[in-house]
Design a protein around this motif. Structure first.
Motif: not given
Ligand code: SAM
Length: 248
Positions: A159, A185, A211-216, A218-219, A229
């Motif tokens: 972040q 998942r 790591r689900e880097s995409w969600s970081f 997006e946030q 993907h």
């Protein structure tokens, strides 16, 4: 005539696993020398491995960096590459741009300088030692584009790194990324990633597999984010790829 010796892929893998063990013992006896050797080895390893990884992502890289066209208003473009490693993306930079590099391991710099010789249209500005999480060397709203590839897996504070990237981008600037990421998942590959993640970062320079880097991304609060993907032809647990860009 001299014969070219082709080093098989598994030799790099074995080196990757055996080296940290020897280094651990050595580091207890000669700590500062061991750190220097580790930095040199990591940069050398990166210069051997990363071109192979990037070679498997050429269509995605072409699609990704085509979006430099969105920055037609700014000339010359100010570009920052974070975790530049051996300079795997230099070929894709727009002609005439000014390139700054941020890298915690200065042993990568000679590889970048070498790669720049093949890219005479890229103007090298500076090579700064530092981490994505704290880019105080760069003012707010400095860059038209920030590039980061196969590095979000290694940064300690995702972040912080992403909000620093947003800070140094100009309004309308683009953050380009390409990463290996977590498998879906509850899949078998995800379980392998989560199990290996206990040891993988120690062996592979802080790299995390799940790591689900995409969600970081997006946030982070980019005005818009486009991401895709894809699968990379590598070991299954390393094959989940992600690329895209965020607009500030
Ligand atoms: C796997 S290499 C990728 C190199 C290059 N980006 C490429 O795609 O070929 C990861 C790079 O990120 C750098 N790195 C690791 N942690 C970092 C951080 N917190 N901030 C910036 N760079 C970092 C490493 O030194 C290394 O050069």
């Amino acid at each position: 005539m001299a014969e070219t010796v082709q080093v098989p892929n598994y030799a790099y893998g074995l080196g990757l696993l055996a080296f940290p063990l020897g280094l651990f013992v050595y580091s207890k006896v000669f700590p500062s020398h061991a750190k220097k050797i580790n930095r040199k080895f990591t940069a050398w390893m990166c210069s051997k491995m990363m071109p192979r990884v990037h070679a498997k992502c050429i269509p995605q890289k072409k699609a990704l960096f085509q979006s430099f066209d969105l920055l037609y208003d700014s000339k010359p473009l100010e570009v920052l590459e974070i975790g530049v490693g051996p300079g795997s993306n230099l070929d894709f930079l727009p002609a005439g741009c000014n390139l700054s590099c941020l890298e915690p391991n200065l042993e990568n710099q000679p590889y970048v300088e070498q790669a720049l010789k093949d890219c005479p249209d890229v103007h090298f500005s500076r090579f700064v030692k530092g981490f994505a999480e704290d880019m105080r060397e760069f003012d707010d709203n400095t860059f038209d584009a920030v590039i980061l590839t196969f590095t979000l897996c290694s940064v300690r504070h995702l972040q912080k790194a992403l909000s620093e990237i947003k800070r140094v981008l100009k309004s309308g600037g683009l953050f380009f990324f390409m990463e290996h990421v977590a498998a879906p998942r509850n899949s078998g590959h995800r379980r392998v990633q989560e199990t290996l993640d206990w040891v993988w970062p120690v062996v592979v320079d802080g790299c995390h597999l799940a790591r689900e880097s995409w969600s970081f991304v997006e946030q982070t609060g980019f005005t818009s984010v486009k991401l895709e993907h894809f699968r990379i032809k590598m070991l299954p647990f390393l094959s989940y790829g992600l690329y895209g860009y965020g607009v500030k």
